[in-house]
Design an enzyme around this catalytic site. Structure first.
Site, PDB file in Angstrom:
ATOM      1  N   GLY A  11     -16.677  45.960  -8.805  1.00 40.49           N
ATOM      2  CA  GLY A  11     -16.512  46.126 -10.256  1.00 40.49           C
ATOM      3  C   GLY A  11     -17.855  46.450 -10.909  1.00 40.49           C
ATOM      4  CB  ALA A  22     -35.788  48.779 -12.014  1.00 43.62           C
ATOM      5  CB  VAL A  23     -33.867  50.896  -7.368  1.00 41.93           C
ATOM      6  CG1 VAL A  23     -33.959  51.453  -5.949  1.00 41.93           C
ATOM      7  CG2 VAL A  23     -33.304  49.474  -7.351  1.00 41.93           C
ATOM      8  NE  ARG A  72     -12.971  45.731  -6.738  1.00 42.61           N
ATOM      9  CZ  ARG A  72     -12.801  45.714  -8.061  1.00 42.61           C
ATOM     10  NH1 ARG A  72     -11.936  46.537  -8.627  1.00 42.61           N
ATOM     11  NH2 ARG A  72     -13.474  44.871  -8.806  1.00 42.61           N
ATOM     12  CG  ASP A 103     -18.128  37.329  -3.753  1.00 47.05           C
ATOM     13  OD1 ASP A 103     -17.529  38.332  -4.174  1.00 47.05           O
ATOM     14  OD2 ASP A 103     -17.670  36.173  -3.805  1.00 47.05           O
ATOM     15  CB  THR A 125     -19.924  40.583 -10.490  1.00 47.09           C
ATOM     16  OG1 THR A 125     -18.704  40.055 -11.044  1.00 47.09           O
ATOM     17  CG2 THR A 125     -20.705  39.416  -9.906  1.00 47.09           C
ATOM     18  CG  ASP A 127     -15.735  38.046 -12.381  1.00 43.04           C
ATOM     19  OD1 ASP A 127     -15.619  38.660 -13.450  1.00 43.04           O
ATOM     20  OD2 ASP A 127     -14.904  38.094 -11.468  1.00 43.04           O
ATOM     21  CG  ASP A 129     -17.715  35.890  -8.816  1.00 48.82           C
ATOM     22  OD1 ASP A 129     -18.784  36.521  -8.864  1.00 48.82           O
ATOM     23  OD2 ASP A 129     -16.667  36.388  -8.367  1.00 48.82           O
ATOM     24  NE  ARG A 162      -0.679  34.451 -38.053  1.00 45.21           N
ATOM     25  CZ  ARG A 162      -0.552  35.732 -38.385  1.00 45.21           C
ATOM     26  NH1 ARG A 162      -1.532  36.572 -38.172  1.00 45.21           N
ATOM     27  NH2 ARG A 162       0.562  36.163 -38.939  1.00 45.21           N
ATOM     28  CG  MET A 169     -11.713  40.489 -17.150  1.00 45.46           C
ATOM     29  SD  MET A 169     -12.605  41.955 -16.625  1.00 45.46           S
ATOM     30  CE  MET A 169     -11.292  43.179 -16.655  1.00 45.46           C
ATOM     31  N   GLY A 170     -12.070  36.794 -15.152  1.00 49.18           N
ATOM     32  CA  GLY A 170     -12.509  35.692 -14.278  1.00 49.18           C
ATOM     33  C   GLY A 170     -11.321  35.162 -13.498  1.00 49.18           C
ATOM     34  NE  ARG A 171     -10.489  39.079  -9.534  1.00 46.68           N
ATOM     35  CZ  ARG A 171     -10.844  40.190  -8.935  1.00 46.68           C
ATOM     36  NH1 ARG A 171      -9.929  41.018  -8.517  1.00 46.68           N
ATOM     37  NH2 ARG A 171     -12.112  40.496  -8.733  1.00 46.68           N
ATOM     38  CD  GLU A 187     -11.538  25.393 -32.727  1.00 44.11           C
ATOM     39  OE1 GLU A 187     -11.435  26.542 -32.245  1.00 44.11           O
ATOM     40  OE2 GLU A 187     -12.321  25.119 -33.674  1.00 44.11           O
ATOM     41  CG  HIS A 249     -10.708  47.010 -17.606  1.00 45.85           C
ATOM     42  ND1 HIS A 249      -9.373  46.734 -17.496  1.00 45.85           N
ATOM     43  CD2 HIS A 249     -11.208  46.942 -16.360  1.00 45.85           C
ATOM     44  CE1 HIS A 249      -9.064  46.531 -16.221  1.00 45.85           C
ATOM     45  NE2 HIS A 249     -10.162  46.650 -15.516  1.00 45.85           N
TER      46      HIS A 249
HETATM   47  P1  ADP Z   1     -17.349  42.893  -5.412  1.00 47.52           P
HETATM   48  O1  ADP Z   1     -18.540  43.426  -4.719  1.00 47.52           O
HETATM   49  O2  ADP Z   1     -17.394  43.131  -6.893  1.00 47.52           O
HETATM   50  O3  ADP Z   1     -17.048  41.463  -5.024  1.00 47.52           O
HETATM   51  P2  ADP Z   1     -15.143  43.780  -3.715  1.00 47.52           P
HETATM   52  O4  ADP Z   1     -14.795  42.420  -3.215  1.00 47.52           O
HETATM   53  O5  ADP Z   1     -14.033  44.699  -4.079  1.00 47.52           O
HETATM   54  O6  ADP Z   1     -16.078  43.774  -4.990  1.00 47.52           O
HETATM   55  O7  ADP Z   1     -16.030  44.471  -2.578  1.00 47.52           O
HETATM   56  C1  ADP Z   1     -16.588  45.759  -2.773  1.00 47.52           C
HETATM   57  C2  ADP Z   1     -16.572  46.515  -1.473  1.00 47.52           C
HETATM   58  O8  ADP Z   1     -17.432  45.854  -0.522  1.00 47.52           O
HETATM   59  C3  ADP Z   1     -15.233  46.581  -0.765  1.00 47.52           C
HETATM   60  O9  ADP Z   1     -14.383  47.556  -1.302  1.00 47.52           O
HETATM   61  C4  ADP Z   1     -15.673  46.955   0.657  1.00 47.52           C
HETATM   62  O10 ADP Z   1     -15.993  48.322   0.749  1.00 47.52           O
HETATM   63  C5  ADP Z   1     -16.961  46.129   0.790  1.00 47.52           C
HETATM   64  N1  ADP Z   1     -16.637  44.873   1.487  1.00 47.52           N
HETATM   65  C6  ADP Z   1     -16.024  43.773   0.991  1.00 47.52           C
HETATM   66  N2  ADP Z   1     -15.839  42.834   1.938  1.00 47.52           N
HETATM   67  C7  ADP Z   1     -16.338  43.357   3.086  1.00 47.52           C
HETATM   68  C8  ADP Z   1     -16.432  42.891   4.443  1.00 47.52           C
HETATM   69  N3  ADP Z   1     -15.956  41.706   4.810  1.00 47.52           N
HETATM   70  N4  ADP Z   1     -17.019  43.707   5.342  1.00 47.52           N
HETATM   71  C9  ADP Z   1     -17.476  44.920   5.004  1.00 47.52           C
HETATM   72  N5  ADP Z   1     -17.414  45.412   3.747  1.00 47.52           N
HETATM   73  C10 ADP Z   1     -16.853  44.666   2.813  1.00 47.52           C
HETATM   74  O1  F6P Z   2     -14.845  41.137 -10.653  1.00 48.30           O
HETATM   75  C1  F6P Z   2     -14.963  41.682 -11.925  1.00 48.30           C
HETATM   76  C2  F6P Z   2     -13.627  41.827 -12.585  1.00 48.30           C
HETATM   77  O2  F6P Z   2     -13.864  42.403 -13.842  1.00 48.30           O
HETATM   78  C3  F6P Z   2     -12.775  40.572 -12.707  1.00 48.30           C
HETATM   79  O3  F6P Z   2     -13.185  39.728 -13.744  1.00 48.30           O
HETATM   80  C4  F6P Z   2     -11.402  41.158 -12.922  1.00 48.30           C
HETATM   81  O4  F6P Z   2     -10.404  40.259 -12.541  1.00 48.30           O
HETATM   82  C5  F6P Z   2     -11.425  42.356 -12.030  1.00 48.30           C
HETATM   83  O5  F6P Z   2     -12.786  42.721 -11.875  1.00 48.30           O
HETATM   84  C6  F6P Z   2     -10.646  43.520 -12.531  1.00 48.30           C
HETATM   85  O6  F6P Z   2     -10.742  44.518 -11.588  1.00 48.30           O
HETATM   86  P1  F6P Z   2     -10.254  46.018 -11.728  1.00 48.30           P
HETATM   87  O7  F6P Z   2     -11.488  46.858 -11.605  1.00 48.30           O
HETATM   88  O8  F6P Z   2      -9.377  46.208 -10.547  1.00 48.30           O
HETATM   89  O9  F6P Z   2      -9.575  46.173 -13.020  1.00 48.30           O
END
Ligand code: ADP
Ligand code: F6P
Length: 319
Positions: A11, A22-23, A72, A103, A125, A127, A129, A162, A169-171, A187, A249
């Site tokens: 995301g 910066a990179v 993804r 992650d 991200t 989130d 998280d 009301r 967001m935040g699963r 509240e 979004h």
């Molecule tokens: P985020 O990085 O935001 O947590 P995702 O969980 O969708 O998002 O992971 C992003 C991408 O990282 C995935 O679509 C995949 O290409 C790669 N990825 C995720 N998990 C793995 C894994 N276990 N091994 C290799 N690549 C991975």
């Molecule tokens: O991980 C970031 C995030 O924005 C979450 O908070 C949300 O649940 C998800 O991505 C939404 O993902 P998508 O890109 O599939 O709409």
């Protein structure tokens, strides 16, 4: 190292562009060439690289999203996808890579390092998280976007007496709800880490009414339920007029805050410095205001703890 690459994955998050900038500029400052990978791991597999110059990252520090685009990519989880990516990286002469993502992306970064390409992960991200770092890139901006929405919703809620349920967001992680709830004077805050039953919510609303409150804000993380469903149930069980808003979004876009520009710039330069010294398999974070790096596996092992103290504080000041 003479030739490195940078990519964004998973995301998108505000501040990713500031990091890419910066990179690129820190890399060029150290005499390295910097390539951008288009669309994350999909770009590695599809051989989609672009040379980045000082000027190609002009005018992006203030922009949300990512100029490198993101994806993804389930294929990168397979042996075949990983081998193709490694082959493409070698053919392009790329000696090290910076991966900006969550992650999931870090799991991919670990794979790249294990397959011999020194890789540095930067937590990006909204989130917040990821356990090993206090803050991820984009979280602060997303909280400010939510605050802006809460402020506006509060104006109309108090005018009409009301209650509004604002779904953010935040699963699995309630940080967006918790921090924006604190800042927005919510509240009630409902997060996956501390679920509330309908009876508990009704009790709180009744207490608020008794103490003279006639309107209010409930911030709910998407991982804790659906705002419209809760609205229907609470409407049936209380005398309050209740509305719901799902922010969606809008929380992922927008110009990065000062904090996210600072984090992006610092993380990006730090990552380049590690690669320049031939160091890979590290992820970067910020703890107690200090930028640091840690081993990918060690960092990913950490389990995020729910900030009970902050949650309690939110309850105390919501009275
Ligand atoms: P985020 O990085 O935001 O947590 P995702 O969980 O969708 O998002 O992971 C992003 C991408 O990282 C995935 O679509 C995949 O290409 C790669 N990825 C995720 N998990 C793995 C894994 N276990 N091994 C290799 N690549 C991975
Ligand atoms: O991980 C970031 C995030 O924005 C979450 O908070 C949300 O649940 C998800 O991505 C939404 O993902 P998508 O890109 O599939 O709409």
């Amino acid at each position: 190292m003479k030739r490195i690459a940078v990519m964004t994955s998973g995301g998108d998050a505000p501040g990713m562009n500031a990091t890419v900038r910066a990179v690129v500029r820190s890399g060029i400052d150290k005499g390295m060439e910097v390539l951008g990978v288009i669309k994350g791991y999909a770009g590695l597999i599809e051989n989609n690289f672009t040379e980045l110059s000082l000027r190609s990252v002009s005018d992006i520090i203030h922009r949300g999203g990512t100029i490198l685009r993101t994806a993804r990519c389930p294929e990168f989880k397979t042996e075949k996808g990983q081998k193709t990516a490694i082959k493409n990286l070698a053919a392009a002469g790329i000696e090290g890579i910076v991966v900006i993502g969550g992650d999931g992306s870090f799991m991919g970064a670990k794979v790249l390092s294990e397959r011999g390409v020194p890789t540095i992960g930067i937590p990006g991200t909204i989130d917040n998280d990821i356990a090993y770092t206090d803050f991820t890139l984009g979280f602060d901006t997303a909280c400010n976007t939510i605050l802006d929405a809460i402020n506006k919703i509060r104006d109309t809620m108090s005018s009409h007496e009301r209650i509004s349920i604002v779904e953010v967001m935040g699963r699995n992680c309630g940080d967006l709800a918790l921090w924006s709830g604190i800042g927005g004077g919510a509240e009630i805050i409902i997060v996956p880490e501390a679920p509330l039953s309908d009876a508990q919510i009704v009790k709180k609303l009744t207490q608020f009414k008794k103490s003279g409150k006639y309107s209010g804000i409930i911030v709910m993380a998407e991982g804790a339920g659906h705002a419209d469903e809760l609205m229907e149930r609470l409407t049936k069980r209380t005398g309050f007029h209740i509305r719901s808003t799902v922010l969606g979004h809008i929380q992922r876009g927008g110009s990065p805050s000062m904090q996210d520009r600072y984090l992006g710039t610092s993380f990006g330069a730090y990552a380049v410095d590690l690669l320049y010294r031939g160091i890979g398999n590290r992820i970067i974070g910020i703890k107690n205001n200090k930028i640091f790096d840690t081993d990918i596996t060690e960092g990913l092992k950490q389990v995020k703890k729910f900030n009970k103290k902050l949650y309690k504080l939110a309850e105390t000041v919501a009275k």
